[in-house]
Design a protein around this motif. Structure first.
Motif, short mmCIF file in Angstrom:
data_model
loop_
_atom_site.label_atom_id
_atom_site.label_comp_id
_atom_site.label_asym_id
_atom_site.label_seq_id
_atom_site.Cartn_x
_atom_site.Cartn_y
_atom_site.Cartn_z
N MET A 1 -14.28 11.55 -71.06
CA MET A 1 -14.72 12.16 -72.09
C MET A 1 -14.01 13.29 -72.45
N ASP A 2 -13.81 13.92 -73.68
CA ASP A 2 -13.36 15.34 -74.08
C ASP A 2 -14.42 15.95 -73.97
N PRO A 3 -14.26 17.47 -74.16
CA PRO A 3 -15.41 18.29 -73.86
C PRO A 3 -16.55 18.46 -75.07
N GLU A 4 -16.17 17.90 -76.20
CA GLU A 4 -17.19 17.74 -77.23
C GLU A 4 -18.13 16.50 -76.75
N GLN A 5 -17.54 15.18 -76.30
CA GLN A 5 -18.33 14.30 -75.68
C GLN A 5 -19.46 14.73 -74.88
N LEU A 6 -18.91 15.44 -73.88
CA LEU A 6 -19.51 15.90 -72.67
C LEU A 6 -20.72 16.87 -73.34
N THR A 8 -22.16 16.68 -76.27
CA THR A 8 -23.04 15.82 -76.98
C THR A 8 -23.93 14.99 -75.89
N ALA A 9 -23.45 14.62 -74.93
CA ALA A 9 -24.01 13.98 -73.75
C ALA A 9 -25.08 14.69 -73.03
N PHE A 10 -24.80 16.02 -73.13
CA PHE A 10 -25.52 17.10 -72.16
C PHE A 10 -26.66 17.36 -73.06
N VAL A 11 -26.41 17.55 -74.39
CA VAL A 11 -27.69 17.81 -75.32
C VAL A 11 -28.80 16.72 -75.44
N ASN A 12 -28.13 15.40 -75.27
CA ASN A 12 -29.06 14.13 -75.16
C ASN A 12 -29.83 14.21 -74.03
N GLU A 13 -29.46 14.56 -73.20
CA GLU A 13 -30.12 14.65 -71.73
C GLU A 13 -31.17 15.57 -71.94
N ARG A 25 -33.00 24.21 -77.89
CA ARG A 25 -31.84 24.53 -78.99
C ARG A 25 -31.12 25.69 -78.26
N ALA A 26 -32.07 26.60 -77.65
CA ALA A 26 -31.32 27.77 -76.86
C ALA A 26 -30.33 27.31 -75.93
N TYR A 27 -30.66 26.40 -75.30
CA TYR A 27 -29.58 25.94 -74.36
C TYR A 27 -28.39 25.45 -74.95
N SER A 28 -28.64 24.77 -75.87
CA SER A 28 -27.59 23.77 -76.85
C SER A 28 -26.46 24.89 -77.32
N TYR A 76 -25.46 23.07 -67.32
CA TYR A 76 -24.47 22.11 -67.99
C TYR A 76 -23.68 21.84 -66.91
N VAL A 77 -23.32 22.72 -66.05
CA VAL A 77 -22.15 22.18 -64.92
C VAL A 77 -23.00 21.46 -63.86
N ASN A 78 -24.13 21.69 -63.56
CA ASN A 78 -24.90 20.58 -62.67
C ASN A 78 -24.99 19.11 -63.53
N PHE A 79 -25.04 19.17 -64.64
CA PHE A 79 -25.13 17.80 -65.34
C PHE A 79 -23.81 17.25 -65.22
N LEU A 80 -22.71 18.03 -65.22
CA LEU A 80 -21.46 17.44 -65.16
C LEU A 80 -21.14 17.05 -63.72
N VAL A 81 -21.58 17.69 -62.68
CA VAL A 81 -21.44 17.42 -61.37
C VAL A 81 -22.18 16.01 -60.89
#
Length: 307
Positions: A1-6, A8-13, A25-28, A76-81
């Motif tokens: 995934m590119d950064p934009e897709q990552l 979007t996936a983070f916000v969805n979670e 909203r603040a985290y996003s 965000y980083v924990n989500f990616l890990v």
């Protein structure tokens, strides 16, 4: 995934977690702000994380903003890990210590002036609409003072949330956690009853308890503006916000002998550590202790300068 897709996936979670809408909203927005500076694959490197935090520390940002952005980045980083999109990263290297600020409160005299201003406006209102707004605004401020609600919680309240027989009501707190509060003041009850009698004249569009002139739910910002209006008219502290009423509520409870655990439940704090900060500004026990035990009170000096 590119950064934009990552992203979007983070916000969805985030939207599927037990978090409030404002928090999501603040985290996003925080992560979006980060991606504006680091918008390629390098944005996911430990060096980029450290550089970003270093730039924030060197900036004029408020300590609270820096702390929140670090929390957002950590999430965000924990989500990616967790999803194996990047290697594990030790966030201890990004630890930031925020200087603790004591809650700001209004004195009883200031709160009395604020309330007096509201009731005076009801008596001097020149039109029926102005009177209805004054009645609504009185109920808003009365409820904030009497119960220590967050303004976001007040905004979310519906008419059916209040039981006028027991004078209890359900509060939708942070993270969708519910708690029950009690309207103990007879004057506050009267203010709420008076508002409920005129609420229909605002032509409500839904079940919201407090509505604006268009019949729509009052937003957090509208409630803040209600407070600012009467703050300025009553000439109390010009720095005060509506949240000062919550701080004042908690501090007065502790000053009058309320148990810390009970205050924690009334405020809807997840941790008692958050509530304990109010003990720092609850002064009654400290004043009594100093009056009774302070060595200086017991030392007498004979001097004409002290006469």
């Amino acid at each position: 995934m590119d950064p934009e897709q990552l992203y979007t996936a983070f916000v969805n979670e985030l939207e599927h977690r037990d978090l409030g809408e404002k928090t999501i909203r603040a985290y996003s927005n925080d992560i979006r702000q980060y991606m504006k500076k680091y918008h390629d694959q390098d944005s996911l490197s430990p060096q980029s994380f450290r550089t970003y935090v270093g730039e924030m520390l060197a900036s004029n940002l408020k300590a609270s903003t820096i702390q929140r952005r670090i929390i957002s980045l950590k999430l965000y980083v924990n989500f990616l890990v967790e999803h194996h999109w990047i290697a594990a990263f030790d966030f201890k290297t990004l630890r930031f210590h925020r200087n603790r600020r004591l809650p700001r409160v209004l004195s009883r005299f200031e709160i009395q002036k604020l309330l007096q201003c509201l009731y005076d406006e009801q008596e001097t209102a020149k039109t029926s609409f102005m009177n209805r707004e004054a009645v609504r605004n009185t109920a808003i401020i009365e409820l904030l003072i009497c119960t220590g609600l967050r303004i976001g919680e007040l905004s979310l309240m519906n008419v059916d949330d209040i039981n006028q027989h027991s004078w209890t009501f359900i509060v939708q707190g942070k993270g969708s956690k519910e708690r029950i509060l009690y309207v103990s003041s007879l004057e506050t009850r009267k203010a709420i009853r008076q508002y409920l009698r005129v609420r229909a004249k605002f032509d409500p569009q839904d079940s919201a308890l407090f509505v604006n002139k268009f019949g729509l739910r009052l937003s957090i910002w509208s409630i803040e503006n209600v407070f600012y209006k009467y703050r300025d008219i009553s000439h109390i502290s010009s720095q005060a916000t509506a949240h000062y009423l919550r701080h004042s509520f908690a501090t007065e409870l502790l000053n009058n002998g309320a148990d810390l655990r009970v205050v924690q439940e009334l405020l809807g704090h997840a941790s008692i550590t958050t509530t304990q900060i109010y003990t720092e500004i609850a002064t009654v026990d400290k004043v009594n202790a100093l009056r009774q035990y302070n060595m200086r009170n017991m030392i007498q000096i004979n001097s004409r300068l002290l006469q």
